[in-house]
Design an enzyme around this catalytic site. Sequence first.
Site, PDB file in Angstrom:
ATOM      1  CG  HIS A  34       0.435  15.181   1.063  1.00 19.52           C
ATOM      2  ND1 HIS A  34      -0.363  15.308  -0.044  1.00 19.52           N
ATOM      3  CD2 HIS A  34      -0.140  14.192   1.811  1.00 19.52           C
ATOM      4  CE1 HIS A  34      -1.377  14.456   0.022  1.00 19.52           C
ATOM      5  NE2 HIS A  34      -1.268  13.758   1.143  1.00 19.52           N
ATOM      6  CG  HIS A  51      -5.784   2.671   5.716  1.00 19.94           C
ATOM      7  ND1 HIS A  51      -7.149   2.503   5.718  1.00 19.94           N
ATOM      8  CD2 HIS A  51      -5.486   3.365   4.586  1.00 19.94           C
ATOM      9  CE1 HIS A  51      -7.642   3.064   4.628  1.00 19.94           C
ATOM     10  NE2 HIS A  51      -6.653   3.589   3.933  1.00 19.94           N
ATOM     11  CG  ASN A  54      -4.766   8.163  -4.433  1.00 20.65           C
ATOM     12  OD1 ASN A  54      -3.811   7.422  -4.630  1.00 20.65           O
ATOM     13  ND2 ASN A  54      -4.905   8.840  -3.316  1.00 20.65           N
ATOM     14  CG  HIS A  79      -9.895   4.643   2.387  1.00 22.32           C
ATOM     15  ND1 HIS A  79      -8.719   5.324   2.578  1.00 22.32           N
ATOM     16  CD2 HIS A  79     -10.825   5.268   3.155  1.00 22.32           C
ATOM     17  CE1 HIS A  79      -8.926   6.333   3.429  1.00 22.32           C
ATOM     18  NE2 HIS A  79     -10.211   6.309   3.795  1.00 22.32           N
ATOM     19  CG  ASP A 112      -2.100   4.965   3.452  1.00 28.90           C
ATOM     20  OD1 ASP A 112      -2.012   5.208   2.231  1.00 28.90           O
ATOM     21  OD2 ASP A 112      -3.045   5.363   4.159  1.00 28.90           O
ATOM     22  CG  HIS A 118      -1.118   6.695  -1.818  1.00 21.54           C
ATOM     23  ND1 HIS A 118      -2.336   6.688  -2.459  1.00 21.54           N
ATOM     24  CD2 HIS A 118      -1.339   6.085  -0.623  1.00 21.54           C
ATOM     25  CE1 HIS A 118      -3.249   6.115  -1.693  1.00 21.54           C
ATOM     26  NE2 HIS A 118      -2.668   5.731  -0.565  1.00 21.54           N
ATOM     27  CG  PHE A 119       5.638   5.182  -5.041  1.00 19.71           C
ATOM     28  CD1 PHE A 119       5.548   5.342  -3.661  1.00 19.71           C
ATOM     29  CD2 PHE A 119       6.483   4.180  -5.527  1.00 19.71           C
ATOM     30  CE1 PHE A 119       6.280   4.533  -2.779  1.00 19.71           C
ATOM     31  CE2 PHE A 119       7.222   3.371  -4.655  1.00 19.71           C
ATOM     32  CZ  PHE A 119       7.122   3.540  -3.286  1.00 19.71           C
ATOM     33  NE  ARG A 120       1.096  11.538  -2.940  1.00 23.15           N
ATOM     34  CZ  ARG A 120      -0.033  11.283  -2.280  1.00 23.15           C
ATOM     35  NH1 ARG A 120      -1.052  10.710  -2.893  1.00 23.15           N
ATOM     36  NH2 ARG A 120      -0.140  11.586  -1.009  1.00 23.15           N
ATOM     37  CG  HIS A 134      -1.935   1.054   1.263  1.00 17.57           C
ATOM     38  ND1 HIS A 134      -3.086   0.933   2.008  1.00 17.57           N
ATOM     39  CD2 HIS A 134      -2.023   2.268   0.654  1.00 17.57           C
ATOM     40  CE1 HIS A 134      -3.816   2.031   1.866  1.00 17.57           C
ATOM     41  NE2 HIS A 134      -3.188   2.856   1.048  1.00 17.57           N
TER      42      HIS A 134
HETATM   43  O1  DOR Z   1      -4.109   9.985   4.350  1.00 14.96           O
HETATM   44  C1  DOR Z   1      -4.311   9.532   3.240  1.00 14.96           C
HETATM   45  N1  DOR Z   1      -3.580   9.936   2.190  1.00 14.96           N
HETATM   46  N2  DOR Z   1      -5.286   8.637   3.060  1.00 14.96           N
HETATM   47  C2  DOR Z   1      -5.657   8.222   1.839  1.00 14.96           C
HETATM   48  O2  DOR Z   1      -6.563   7.437   1.733  1.00 14.96           O
HETATM   49  C3  DOR Z   1      -5.014   8.753   0.638  1.00 14.96           C
HETATM   50  C4  DOR Z   1      -3.670   9.261   0.953  1.00 14.96           C
HETATM   51  C5  DOR Z   1      -3.084  10.119  -0.135  1.00 14.96           C
HETATM   52  O3  DOR Z   1      -3.105   9.683  -1.285  1.00 14.96           O
HETATM   53  O4  DOR Z   1      -2.594  11.197   0.180  1.00 14.96           O
HETATM   54 ZN    ZN Z   2      -6.828   4.728   2.196  1.00 14.71          ZN
HETATM   55 ZN    ZN Z   3      -3.658   4.821   0.977  1.00 14.94          ZN
END
Ligand code: DOR
Ligand code: ZN
Ligand code: ZN
Length: 451
Positions: free
Chosen positions: A316, A238, A96, A180, A312, A64-66, A62
């Site tokens: 940012h 999570h 996402n 989620h 997760d 999120h490498f953006r 899990h």
């Molecule tokens: O805190 C979070 N950040 N929860 C998520 O479900 C998405 C993630 C994000 O992509 O920043």
């Molecule tokens: Zn999530």
């Molecule tokens: Zn996530």
Amino acid sequence: MSKILFENAVIMSEGPRYEGWLLTDGELIDSLGAGEAPAYVKADERVDCRGKWLLPGVIDAHVHFRDPGLTEKADMASESAAAVAGGVTSYFDMPNTVPQTTTLEAWQGKMERGAEASRANYAFFIGATNGNLDTLLKADYKRVPGVKLFLGSSTGNMLVDADDTLRRLFSEIDVPVAVHAEDEAIIAAARERLKAEYPDGIPVECHPDLRPREACVAATRRAIRLAEESGARLHICHVSTADELRLIADAKARGVKVTAETCPQYLLWDRNDFATLGARIKCNPSIKEASDRIALVRALAPGGAIDTIATDHAPHLLSQKEGDALKAASGMPMVQFSLPAMLDLVDSDPEAEDLLTHERIVELMCHAPARVFGVDRRGALRPGYYADLTLVEPLRLPGVKVTDADVVSRCGWTPLAGRTLSYRVASTWVSGRRAFPDADPSQRGSALSFR
Ligand code: DOR
Ligand code: ZN
Ligand code: ZN
């Protein structure tokens, strides 16, 4: 590719640790054993592992490498470098991104980007929407770990809420549905209440009230009901509350095919930590009460409700973490320090005493993700498996203090800054090639395969 002999290691994989050796044969593990390597073992390179632990590389299911679309925060090159610096050799990235990974074209684009830029092995979830079931049914699940479903919207607005869509999805998809779980209506009601209470902005410390436990409990209960009715494989991402642990344990006891993940942030911190860490530990679901944290740590023990630890990892920029609880971005980077932090938790958390072992952390972070998602020949040290290896060095107490300057992730900060960890990742190999430190610039991970 060269044959590497790892000698004098403390080997930790599928059982109690022992001193031994491991020989690679190019990209695969050739053989391993206790004691000294037999004299007939010939290698091109020898690695003396004295004082270090040899583990299977972590599989982080899990992140999120953006990439694509949000690359001011991170991209596949930067975050896969952070992963291997943290002993993570494989990852599953979430949908996402921009565009969202909800079409086969977007998924294919990410696979190409992974081949081009990723230092660790990669796979990409396909995201469910209220209208893409046909796409989900056409995906190649030898290459896709599962379907990601946002039951409740977080960063990226990918909410799926139509009951008939959910029912069809759960009955027709036969790979894990990773959920989620936060209920949208409960969150909306909490938001209105808090906005009235704090007209000048909701303090970040109130994030656990803004995204309350009831939202998690309601959505997890709904997801379990859908899995129970359909026979689907449900993976709850999570988990952040003690209440969900009880729902999951009960469902498992009834034979529902449910597995559960939690993350370091829910095991290291509780709501009291907002006072010092502020928005750095703001994530969705929110970090909850001290009693939740304790219940989650205990649920890591063998037979507990938690099956896997993933990060997760959600980088940012710090500039995006400013403002009140509605404005500051949710999510934190974690992939680089998750393994050392979880090994350290075993020694330093009084709740872990007599319940957790370092071997159990290897189970939760390496073996179990491979088993839950059916990863082909990774996640354990076995002859014939890929040589995804992590060498960890236990440090003399008190260990070392983490600082933002250590961060490899593009975002340049970590919520662990200031914390002392008594483990460090000394080196990482991906499919038999050194990935950290001093990797050959041409070193890349592979696309993961699933059984
Ligand atoms: O805190 C979070 N950040 N929860 C998520 O479900 C998405 C993630 C994000 O992509 O920043
Ligand atoms: Zn999530
Ligand atoms: Zn996530």
